[in-house]
Design a protein around this motif. Structure first.
Motif, short mmCIF file in Angstrom:
data_model
loop_
_atom_site.label_atom_id
_atom_site.label_comp_id
_atom_site.label_asym_id
_atom_site.label_seq_id
_atom_site.Cartn_x
_atom_site.Cartn_y
_atom_site.Cartn_z
N ALA A 46 0.83 -1.21 0.00
CA ALA A 46 0.00 0.00 0.00
C ALA A 46 0.87 1.26 0.00
CB ALA A 46 -0.93 -0.01 1.21
N THR A 47 2.03 1.18 0.66
CA THR A 47 2.93 2.34 0.68
C THR A 47 3.49 2.62 -0.72
OG1 THR A 47 3.51 1.90 2.97
CG2 THR A 47 5.03 3.29 1.76
N GLU A 48 3.79 1.54 -1.47
CA GLU A 48 4.26 1.74 -2.86
C GLU A 48 3.18 2.46 -3.67
OE1 GLU A 48 6.87 0.73 -1.88
OE2 GLU A 48 7.43 -1.32 -2.34
N LEU A 49 1.90 2.09 -3.38
CA LEU A 49 0.79 2.59 -4.21
C LEU A 49 0.36 4.02 -3.86
CD1 LEU A 49 -1.38 -0.67 -4.20
CD2 LEU A 49 0.10 0.16 -6.04
N THR A 50 0.85 4.53 -2.73
CA THR A 50 0.41 5.88 -2.32
C THR A 50 1.62 6.80 -2.10
OG1 THR A 50 0.34 5.14 0.00
CG2 THR A 50 -1.72 5.05 -1.25
N SER A 51 2.41 6.45 -1.08
CA SER A 51 3.52 7.33 -0.71
C SER A 51 4.63 7.36 -1.76
CB SER A 51 4.05 6.86 0.64
OG SER A 51 5.07 7.68 1.07
N CYS A 52 4.97 6.18 -2.33
CA CYS A 52 6.03 6.11 -3.36
C CYS A 52 5.49 6.52 -4.73
CB CYS A 52 6.59 4.70 -3.48
SG CYS A 52 7.20 4.01 -1.95
N MET A 53 4.18 6.44 -4.90
CA MET A 53 3.59 6.60 -6.23
C MET A 53 3.94 7.92 -6.94
SD MET A 53 2.12 4.98 -8.56
CE MET A 53 1.59 3.44 -7.89
N PRO A 54 3.97 9.06 -6.25
CA PRO A 54 4.34 10.29 -6.99
C PRO A 54 5.70 10.16 -7.68
CG PRO A 54 3.46 10.86 -4.84
CD PRO A 54 3.60 9.36 -4.85
N GLY A 55 6.63 9.43 -7.04
CA GLY A 55 7.95 9.22 -7.65
C GLY A 55 7.84 8.30 -8.87
N PHE A 56 7.01 7.26 -8.75
CA PHE A 56 6.84 6.33 -9.89
C PHE A 56 6.17 7.08 -11.06
CE2 PHE A 56 6.26 2.79 -6.52
CZ PHE A 56 7.63 2.68 -6.38
N ILE A 57 5.13 7.83 -10.73
CA ILE A 57 4.40 8.56 -11.79
C ILE A 57 5.35 9.53 -12.48
CG2 ILE A 57 2.56 10.27 -12.22
CD1 ILE A 57 0.91 8.81 -10.04
N ALA A 58 6.15 10.22 -11.68
CA ALA A 58 7.10 11.19 -12.27
C ALA A 58 8.06 10.47 -13.21
CB ALA A 58 7.86 11.91 -11.17
N SER A 59 8.54 9.29 -12.79
CA SER A 59 9.53 8.65 -13.65
C SER A 59 8.89 8.03 -14.89
CB SER A 59 10.40 7.69 -12.83
OG SER A 59 9.92 6.42 -12.88
N ILE A 60 7.65 7.56 -14.79
CA ILE A 60 6.95 7.05 -15.98
C ILE A 60 6.78 8.17 -17.02
CG2 ILE A 60 4.69 6.26 -16.86
CD1 ILE A 60 4.39 4.76 -14.10
N PHE A 61 6.31 9.32 -16.53
CA PHE A 61 6.02 10.40 -17.49
C PHE A 61 7.28 11.13 -17.95
CE2 PHE A 61 1.88 9.31 -15.93
CZ PHE A 61 1.19 9.24 -17.12
#
Ligand SMILES: NC(=O)c1ccc[n+]([C@@H]2O[C@H](COP(=O)([O-])OP(=O)(O)OC[C@H]3O[C@@H](n4cnc5c(N)ncnc54)[C@H](OP(=O)(O)O)[C@@H]3O)[C@@H](O)[C@H]2O)c1
Length: 277
Positions: free
Chosen positions: A167-182
């Motif tokens: 759940a932490t990957e899906l919320t707290s880490c997610m802004p970092g993942f989204i930034a790197s995808i885009f």
């Protein structure tokens, strides 16, 4: 004015939470007390919110506040808890934002009530999800108060303690993942143009991302509905969606394999550290 909230650790998350809670209007500066290792960093806080209390020690925060947010790095949590254990009462509610540190461990070490919280940077704009799990001794009145505060800067999602890792990957880490995808998408688009600038591409992608998020949330659109609305049969979008569906599952499986493995190693290191203490 009575002090209600205490913060130990004025770093990235501590400062974000204090600022967001104050901007929400549900708490006043005079009701907050803060301590941090580097005292000079608190001067900025005092300048911004004149009435906020700053403490000389973590114990002072634990003694004066009913709700104590512990916002230090996971490996620093035990040291802080040992420092404050004689200053907390059984009525104190410690809110720990270190995912790897277990509720039972904090309860045992301090005798206080414990809530685990994983905030997200998105609360800086009063959005996103706060993951919350209350220990058994937290009363209904206390959990309602904590959730009210967090709901004013995010949406609270109550989960079980064992669900925190993914759940932490899906919320707290997610802004970092989204930034790197885009970021990758922007770079790829840039490789496919002779005239558009990176700034133009970024603006197009980010504004569309923002609008798409609003369609998902405000119009309650599902993923497949969104794809159906945009990708007409035999059209251009469909070609792109096909390529994404072929390549992305492996990328995301690898991403979660890596993050969850790293999290397991960190959790083990923290547990070893707690046993040694
Ligand atoms: N960053 C995120 O997006 C995020 C999201 C969710 C949860 N978390 C969790 O939040 C916690 C804090 O992370 P962060 O990113 O805010 O870290 P950070 O920026 O390093 O902040 C930690 C703060 O704690 C202070 N500190 C360290 N030891 C202390 C002590 N013994 N007494 C008082 N203050 C002390 C540090 O002081 P100095 O200024 O002297 O270093 C620093 O200001 C971590 O457990 C992390 O896992 C982070």
């Amino acid at each position: 004015m009575m002090i209600i909230l205490g913060f130990i650790g004025y770093g990235s998350m501590g400062s974000m939470l204090i600022d967001a809670f104050l901007r929400s209007g549900n708490i006043k500066p005079g009701e907050i007390i803060v301590s941090s290792r580097t005292k000079s960093k608190l001067d900025i806080l005092k300048e911004k919110w004149i009435d906020i209390h700053t403490a000389d020690s973590n114990s002072e925060v634990a003694q004066k506040a009913k709700y104590v947010f512990v916002c230090v790095k996971p490996l620093e949590v035990t040291g802080v808890l040992e420092e404050i254990r004689d200053s907390v009462s059984s009525d104190t509610n410690i809110i720990s934002i270190a995912g790897a540190v277990k509720i039972a461990y904090i309860e045992k070490l301090t005798g206080a009530k414990v809530t685990k919280l994983i905030p997200s940077l998105t609360s800086e704009v009063m959005e996103g999800i706060s993951l919350v799990c209350h220990g058994k001794t937290v009363s209904r009145e206390e959990s309602d108060y904590i959730e009210m505060l967090l709901n004013s800067i995010s949406k609270v999602k109550l989960i079980r303690e064992e669900e925190f890792d993914l759940a932490t990957e899906l919320t707290s880490c997610m802004p970092g993942f989204i930034a790197s995808i885009f970021e990758e998408m922007v770079e790829s688009a840039f490789r496919h143009t002779d005239s558009l600038s990176r700034t133009d591409i970024e603006e197009m992608v980010l504004r569309t991302l923002y609008g798409t998020s609003r369609l998902f949330i405000e119009k309650n659109m599902g993923f497949s509905e969104m794809i159906d609305r945009v990708a007409t049969k035999g059209g251009i979008t469909e070609e792109g969606v096909k390529a994404l569906r072929k390549g992305l599952p492996d990328v995301f499986d690898k991403m979660f394999d890596n993050t969850l493995f790293k999290r397991k190693l960190i959790n083990e290191k923290i547990e070893q550290n707690q046993v040694m203490k």
